[in-house]
Design an enzyme around this catalytic site. Structure first.
Site, mmCIF file in Angstrom:
data_model
loop_
_atom_site.group_PDB
_atom_site.id
_atom_site.type_symbol
_atom_site.label_atom_id
_atom_site.label_comp_id
_atom_site.label_asym_id
_atom_site.label_seq_id
_atom_site.Cartn_x
_atom_site.Cartn_y
_atom_site.Cartn_z
ATOM 1 N N ASP A 1 142.808 -108.160 -34.403
ATOM 2 C CA ASP A 1 143.990 -108.001 -33.555
ATOM 3 C C ASP A 1 143.736 -108.633 -32.182
ATOM 4 O O ASP A 1 142.625 -109.099 -31.905
ATOM 5 C CB ASP A 1 144.401 -106.529 -33.459
ATOM 6 N N SER B 1 146.423 -103.752 -27.207
ATOM 7 C CA SER B 1 145.830 -103.743 -28.538
ATOM 8 C C SER B 1 146.700 -104.500 -29.540
ATOM 9 O O SER B 1 146.892 -105.695 -29.423
ATOM 10 C CB SER B 1 145.568 -102.303 -28.991
#
Length: 557
Positions: free
Chosen positions: A299, A142
């Site tokens: 992201d 992530s």
């Protein structure tokens, strides 16, 4: 704690298929050996996440293969013809780990379906559901720094695995010897014999079409000539985000060149998280230079979105995940009401650490709020429960303070592609009506009262850090009666199951004056996190109270 020296010596003998690991093993000192081998990398509802390197407490081809074998054994217990979807992001060794996992699944008789190129995490949730697979696996860490990678697992419903499923998969993993018990096959062999297949492009197109359906304009015309600067932060968002925006009429897009292409080193944004100001700095420079209307950043695995907009003096201001979530919630609700598109029993889902004003906005529009534990998987779980009742359409929005949003039930995880698109639509709508997002936010504060939510993270690396975090949680479960000037009204200990939520190592202190503080260890990083929510008459007073609460909490660290 395992005998780390003995395990290290086993690795020296058997870990011979990866040159990087062999080299690292031979150069370790005693403290490095202990940290790398004192435990196995934890497997939970978030799957695996850790530093890339040699050892049982690291992300490497052996820990990935062992986790995949455990998951394969679990799937083959419950499915006659198991199948799995695999995706990966731009991180270091993500493609390698994806191929290792694919080879293990294929060796266990499981049909593997892998995206042919790096893709956002929501596309794995989507493909798993859309094609009816038994499970999904995404190789990603992530928003973590470049030294991390991870292994995220989805159930057949496209939702991250439940606590129960994670425990059962962990039990299978723990039965295995990391070198002796893992079945393996070569990725290229699997592709050649059809046990490993590439997910067709039509599935990607179907995902894009579902995102485009999330519009709540319902035929209204708005000015889409918005000057947008977009950064994928060297991750997976470039193609899907720009494709959706362009196909929906947003063509005035400038991409941050240095952050456009995949780069697992994240050289221009060492902490590639749109929550962090530094990660947005290069995008802000672009935005100022071209006098753009809106800055977007996703992201690396494209499930979080950060934005910046102009204030009244022409300067750019970053908005928090809470602020964007509140704006989206109000926009979606108002548009649905205006066009008669609100379902009979509308539901909004948020996490317990997300700004409580969301409940007030939802109530204003007759929308029911469901509060869940931290983690978007719990929001996905609630969508699944609604679907089981034949009420999937009741879900209109879900969000969390950590920049995660989802407006539809087509996936069961936060979706940065959807979030980016809906933010652009909302921005365009208000611009068309002569309103800025900051003005709209001020209007919400005027209506519902001023409030702030903040997140503070504290790192505790290694075995000593883990032990310290456990001790801190014990202290907080003691007799703490106040934080700063605010007395504790009630302590909610989520280790004791209530409100139908699973047990979790989370504490929420309800304080006087509609304030609160939540304390929890991260499930994916060596961090302790505290979330502070403050209501006050104005910003100055809110910031003063927040600082007092944080200072009072930190004295126990």
């Amino acid at each position: 704690m395992m005998d780390f020296q003995k395990e290290y010596e086993r690795w020296l003998k058997f870990a011979t298929t990866d040159e990087d690991i062999e080299t690292e093993l031979k150069t370790m000192d005693e403290s490095q050996i202990e940290d790398a081998f004192y435990c196995d990398l934890a497997f939970g509802t978030g799957g695996l996440r850790g530093v890339i390197g040699a050892g049982t407490n690291r992300m490497n081809v052996y820990t990935v293969a062992k986790a995949s074998q455990g998951l394969a054994d679990y799937l083959n217990k419950f499915h006659e013809n198991s199948s799995v979807a695999i995706g990966y992001d731009s991180r270091i060794k993500s493609d390698m780990f994806a191929k290792v996992a694919a080879g293990v699944f294929a060796a266990n008789g499981i049909q593997v379906n892998i995206w042919p190129t790096l893709m956002p995490v929501p596309t794995v949730s989507f493909a798993t559901r859309y094609l009816g697979y038994s499970a999904g696996v995404m190789i990603t860490a992530s928003h973590n720094p470049s030294k991390y990678n991870g292994y995220k697992v989805y159930g057949s419903d496209g939702c991250q695995i439940t606590t129960e499923a994670a425990s059962e998969i962990l039990a299978e993993i723990e039965k295995l010897d990391i070198f002796a018990d893992v079945k393996k096959s070569e990725f290229e062999t699997g592709v050649a014999d059809g046990t490993i297949r590439y997910i067709p492009d039509k599935v990607y197109t179907a995902f894009v079409e579902e995102v485009k359906k999330q519009s709540v304009l319902f035929g209204e015309t708005v000015d889409k000539n918005v000057a947008i600067v977009y950064s994928p932060l060297n991750g997976t968002g470039l193609k899907p985000v720009t494709r959706v925006l362009r196909e929906m009429g947003y063509t005035n897009i400038m991409v941050v060149k240095e952050q456009a292409l995949p780069d697992g080193n994240f050289s221009t944004c060492p902490y590639p998280n749109p929550e962090i100001k530094e990660a947005m700095s290069l995008g802000m420079e672009y935005t100022k230079k071209c006098n753009a209307d809106l800055l977007l950043a996703t992201d690396p695995d494209c499930d979080r979105v950060g934005i910046a907009v102009k204030n009244r003096s022409g300067e750019y201001k970053l908005l928090t995940g809470n602020q964007v979530g509140l704006l989206l919630l109000d926009y979606i609700c108002s548009q649905r009401i205006k066009h008669g598109r609100m379902p009979a029993d509308p539901v909004m889902v948020k996490t317990i650490v997300t700004m409580d004003m969301g409940e007030q906005i939802a109530a204003h529009y007759g929308v029911r709020t469901i509060n869940v534990l931290t983690g978007f998987k719990f929001i996905g779980e609630q969508i699944g429960k609604l679907e089981a009742q034949g009420k999937a359409d009741s879900y209109i929005f879900g969000f969390e303070e950590s920049y995660g949003y989802l407006t539809g039930s087509y996936v069961r995880d936060k979706d940065g592609v959807d979030g980016a698109y809906m933010i652009c639509e909302m921005f365009s709508y208000y611009k068309t009506h002569g309103i800025s997002l900051l003005e709209k936010l001020d209007e919400l504060y005027s209506t519902y009262g001023y409030c702030i939510n903040t997140l503070h993270s504290y790192e505790f690396e290694g075995s000593a850090g883990f032990e310290k975090m456990q001790n801190i949680m014990k202290i907080f479960r003691g007799e703490i009666t106040e934080f700063g000037s605010k007395k504790v009204v009630k302590l909610l200990d989520y280790a004791e199951s209530f409100d139908g939520l699973p047990k979790s190592d989370v504490l929420k202190f309800l304080l006087e004056g509609h304030c609160s503080i939540v304390v929890r260890p991260s499930g994916t990083e060596p961090k302790l996190k505290i979330y502070v929510s403050v209501s006050a008459v104005d910003r100055e007073e809110a910031e003063k109270i927040e600082a007092e609460i944080v200072k009072s909490a930190e004295k126990w660290f």
